[in-house]
Design a protein around this motif. Structure first.
Motif, PDB file in Angstrom:
ATOM      1  N   UNK A 188      92.868  13.760  86.803  1.00  0.00           N
ATOM      2  CA  UNK A 188      91.665  12.962  86.535  1.00  0.00           C
ATOM      3  C   UNK A 188      90.455  13.513  87.282  1.00  0.00           C
ATOM      4  N   UNK A 189      90.651  13.937  88.543  1.00  0.00           N
ATOM      5  CA  UNK A 189      89.552  14.518  89.317  1.00  0.00           C
ATOM      6  C   UNK A 189      89.029  15.781  88.634  1.00  0.00           C
ATOM      7  N   UNK A 190      89.940  16.600  88.127  1.00  0.00           N
ATOM      8  CA  UNK A 190      89.537  17.828  87.424  1.00  0.00           C
ATOM      9  C   UNK A 190      88.688  17.499  86.203  1.00  0.00           C
ATOM     10  N   UNK A 191      89.144  16.575  85.399  1.00  0.00           N
ATOM     11  CA  UNK A 191      88.411  16.238  84.171  1.00  0.00           C
ATOM     12  C   UNK A 191      87.087  15.549  84.503  1.00  0.00           C
ATOM     13  N   UNK A 192      87.084  14.703  85.523  1.00  0.00           N
ATOM     14  CA  UNK A 192      85.856  14.000  85.898  1.00  0.00           C
ATOM     15  C   UNK A 192      84.814  14.969  86.459  1.00  0.00           C
ATOM     16  N   UNK A 193      85.266  15.909  87.301  1.00  0.00           N
ATOM     17  CA  UNK A 193      84.346  16.912  87.846  1.00  0.00           C
ATOM     18  C   UNK A 193      83.806  17.803  86.734  1.00  0.00           C
ATOM     19  N   UNK A 194      84.689  18.212  85.831  1.00  0.00           N
ATOM     20  CA  UNK A 194      84.260  19.059  84.710  1.00  0.00           C
ATOM     21  C   UNK A 194      83.170  18.378  83.895  1.00  0.00           C
ATOM     22  N   UNK A 195      83.385  17.120  83.547  1.00  0.00           N
ATOM     23  CA  UNK A 195      82.402  16.398  82.739  1.00  0.00           C
ATOM     24  C   UNK A 195      81.073  16.259  83.468  1.00  0.00           C
ATOM     25  N   UNK A 196      81.126  15.930  84.745  1.00  0.00           N
ATOM     26  CA  UNK A 196      79.904  15.740  85.521  1.00  0.00           C
ATOM     27  C   UNK A 196      79.139  17.055  85.687  1.00  0.00           C
ATOM     28  N   UNK A 197      79.862  18.130  85.964  1.00  0.00           N
ATOM     29  CA  UNK A 197      79.217  19.442  86.104  1.00  0.00           C
ATOM     30  C   UNK A 197      78.581  19.870  84.775  1.00  0.00           C
ATOM     31  N   UNK A 198      79.296  19.703  83.680  1.00  0.00           N
ATOM     32  CA  UNK A 198      78.784  20.113  82.371  1.00  0.00           C
ATOM     33  C   UNK A 198      77.538  19.324  81.983  1.00  0.00           C
ATOM     34  N   UNK A 199      77.480  18.038  82.373  1.00  0.00           N
ATOM     35  CA  UNK A 199      76.305  17.236  82.041  1.00  0.00           C
ATOM     36  C   UNK A 199      75.105  17.601  82.905  1.00  0.00           C
ATOM     37  N   UNK A 200      75.339  17.897  84.171  1.00  0.00           N
ATOM     38  CA  UNK A 200      74.235  18.102  85.103  1.00  0.00           C
ATOM     39  C   UNK A 200      73.702  19.537  85.131  1.00  0.00           C
ATOM     40  N   UNK A 201      74.475  20.500  84.627  1.00  0.00           N
ATOM     41  CA  UNK A 201      74.028  21.894  84.745  1.00  0.00           C
ATOM     42  C   UNK A 201      72.799  22.196  83.892  1.00  0.00           C
ATOM     43  N   UNK A 202      72.482  21.318  82.933  1.00  0.00           N
ATOM     44  CA  UNK A 202      71.271  21.508  82.121  1.00  0.00           C
ATOM     45  C   UNK A 202      70.146  20.567  82.545  1.00  0.00           C
ATOM     46  N   UNK A 203      70.296  19.934  83.727  1.00  0.00           N
ATOM     47  CA  UNK A 203      69.275  18.994  84.202  1.00  0.00           C
ATOM     48  C   UNK A 203      68.031  19.745  84.674  1.00  0.00           C
ATOM     49  N   UNK A 204      66.936  18.996  84.788  1.00  0.00           N
ATOM     50  CA  UNK A 204      65.664  19.605  85.182  1.00  0.00           C
ATOM     51  C   UNK A 204      65.732  20.195  86.589  1.00  0.00           C
ATOM     52  N   UNK A 205      66.379  19.502  87.520  1.00  0.00           N
ATOM     53  CA  UNK A 205      66.398  20.003  88.896  1.00  0.00           C
ATOM     54  C   UNK A 205      67.192  21.308  89.011  1.00  0.00           C
ATOM     55  N   UNK A 206      68.201  21.483  88.157  1.00  0.00           N
ATOM     56  CA  UNK A 206      68.960  22.731  88.161  1.00  0.00           C
ATOM     57  C   UNK A 206      68.109  23.858  87.591  1.00  0.00           C
ATOM     58  N   UNK A 207      67.402  23.601  86.502  1.00  0.00           N
ATOM     59  CA  UNK A 207      66.518  24.626  85.915  1.00  0.00           C
ATOM     60  C   UNK A 207      65.394  25.003  86.883  1.00  0.00           C
ATOM     61  N   UNK A 208      64.900  24.010  87.621  1.00  0.00           N
ATOM     62  CA  UNK A 208      63.853  24.288  88.609  1.00  0.00           C
ATOM     63  C   UNK A 208      64.380  25.177  89.726  1.00  0.00           C
ATOM     64  N   UNK A 209      65.582  24.878  90.193  1.00  0.00           N
ATOM     65  CA  UNK A 209      66.175  25.692  91.253  1.00  0.00           C
ATOM     66  C   UNK A 209      66.403  27.129  90.795  1.00  0.00           C
ATOM     67  N   UNK A 210      66.830  27.296  89.548  1.00  0.00           N
ATOM     68  CA  UNK A 210      67.033  28.644  89.007  1.00  0.00           C
ATOM     69  C   UNK A 210      65.688  29.360  88.864  1.00  0.00           C
ATOM     70  N   UNK A 211      64.665  28.622  88.408  1.00  0.00           N
ATOM     71  CA  UNK A 211      63.347  29.222  88.235  1.00  0.00           C
ATOM     72  C   UNK A 211      62.737  29.649  89.564  1.00  0.00           C
ATOM     73  N   UNK A 212      63.096  28.978  90.640  1.00  0.00           N
ATOM     74  CA  UNK A 212      62.592  29.348  91.963  1.00  0.00           C
ATOM     75  C   UNK A 212      63.252  30.616  92.494  1.00  0.00           C
ATOM     76  N   UNK A 213      64.264  31.107  91.780  1.00  0.00           N
ATOM     77  CA  UNK A 213      64.932  32.338  92.184  1.00  0.00           C
ATOM     78  C   UNK A 213      66.041  32.147  93.202  1.00  0.00           C
ATOM     79  N   UNK A 214      66.563  30.919  93.323  1.00  0.00           N
ATOM     80  CA  UNK A 214      67.647  30.676  94.275  1.00  0.00           C
ATOM     81  C   UNK A 214      68.923  31.358  93.802  1.00  0.00           C
ATOM     82  N   UNK A 215      69.754  31.834  94.728  1.00  0.00           N
ATOM     83  CA  UNK A 215      71.026  32.453  94.329  1.00  0.00           C
ATOM     84  C   UNK A 215      71.900  31.464  93.554  1.00  0.00           C
TER      85      UNK A 215
END
Length: 307
Positions: A188-215
């Motif tokens: 259950x932890x695996x599936x719950x983490x997978x779902x949460x990561x997949x939903x959040x990886x396209x969020x604005x704060x993630x795109x902003x962090x990538x645009x700032x050039x963070x590793x």
């Protein structure tokens, strides 16, 4: 934060009283404990009356509960029907189950979250599909089947582990039982983490962090993972008490004399003092784990503030 903790502790009091009252009533519905104490032979009336008086079972149920709760607040959980104080049984059982629970939680955190992050970042790829199928199989197979199968293969056929755990129950002996205990929750932890990561990886704060050039590793660990772990932490926190109380099957398979073993013996022998005492402590564990989870929210998400 301090005011919030005090308020939550005060809220725990009625929850604790209500839960213990419900448990007390349910346990006393199981049947006559004196009949279970006498075994197959029926107790003569004089002996039954003496035993009821000795254990306070001749009083009304509400009075028994008030007496029990008064004793609990002084650290007295009563005496088992064999004459041994319940606190002595707890002193030997809870450390064993606590070690087993720690091993199980570590499996959930290390393996479950790692697989969840990997599959969440690679959603739709072969590795994601394989892990989803594997976790579905783990969830579908009952724990007693998994435990018996691992005991047969690793302990009897291949001789990699001892089929039963020694009375000392060291951490090394609890690796396989801990994996069995954590297997369903790990999935259950695996599936719950997978779902949460997949939903959040396209969020604005993630795109902003990538645009700032963070590793990439910093984007994942410092931004994506922290926000994605909130539902996972909720599940794991609630699972701590469930693992300690639900270890009956695992402890029976591997002959571990922990909380599950004592609860099984108490239910089998209709030993109400033992059952109520152990479950009362488990209620406290649930309440403490839920409070800890709420406090961890503020650590994971800086936007959360308690007043």
């Amino acid at each position: 934060m301090g005011r919030y903790v005090v308020r939550r502790l005060l809220q725990m009091v009625p929850v604790f009283v209500g839960a213990t009252l419900l448990i007390f009533l349910m346990v006393h519905v199981m049947g006559d404990p004196i009949a279970g104490l006498c075994g197959e032979r029926q107790c003569d009336p004089a002996t039954a009356a003496q035993l009821k008086k000795e254990f306070g079972l001749d009083k009304p149920l509400w009075q028994q509960y008030l007496t029990y709760m008064g004793n609990v607040f002084t650290g007295d959980f009563g005496t088992a029907f064999n004459g041994q104080p319940v606190t002595e049984l707890m002193a030997t059982a809870f450390p064993v189950t606590l070690r087993l629970t720690i091993v199980a939680i570590l499996f959930e955190i290390v393996i479950g979250i790692t697989l969840g992050v990997v599959t969440g970042l690679r959603r739709g790829r072969p590795v994601d599909t394989s892990v989803l199928v594997l976790t579905l199989v783990v969830i579908s197979v009952p724990t007693f089947v998994t435990g018996l199968l691992l005991q047969l293969l690793l302990g009897v056929e291949w001789g990699w582990i001892r089929p039963s755990v020694s009375p000392q129950a060291a951490f090394g002996e609890l690796i396989v039982p801990g994996l069995v205990l954590a297997s369903v929750s790990l999935a259950y932890v695996t599936r719950l983490t997978r779902t949460s990561i997949a939903e959040n990886k396209s969020s604005d704060y993630v795109r902003t962090a990538i645009a700032k050039g963070l590793p990439r590793h910093r984007v994942i660990t410092r931004h994506l993972l922290r926000n994605s772990l909130i539902p996972v932490v909720t599940f794991i926190g609630a699972d701590i008490g469930a693992l300690m109380g639900g270890a009956i099957v695992t402890e029976r398979i591997f002959n571990i004399h922990g909380v599950g073993y004592q609860l099984y013996q108490g239910i089998l022998r209709q030993n109400t003092q033992t059952v109520v005492g152990f479950v009362t402590v488990l209620v406290l564990v649930f309440l403490a784990a839920n409070l800890l989870v709420d406090l961890l929210y503020a650590v994971l998400d800086p936007r959360i503030r308690y007043v």
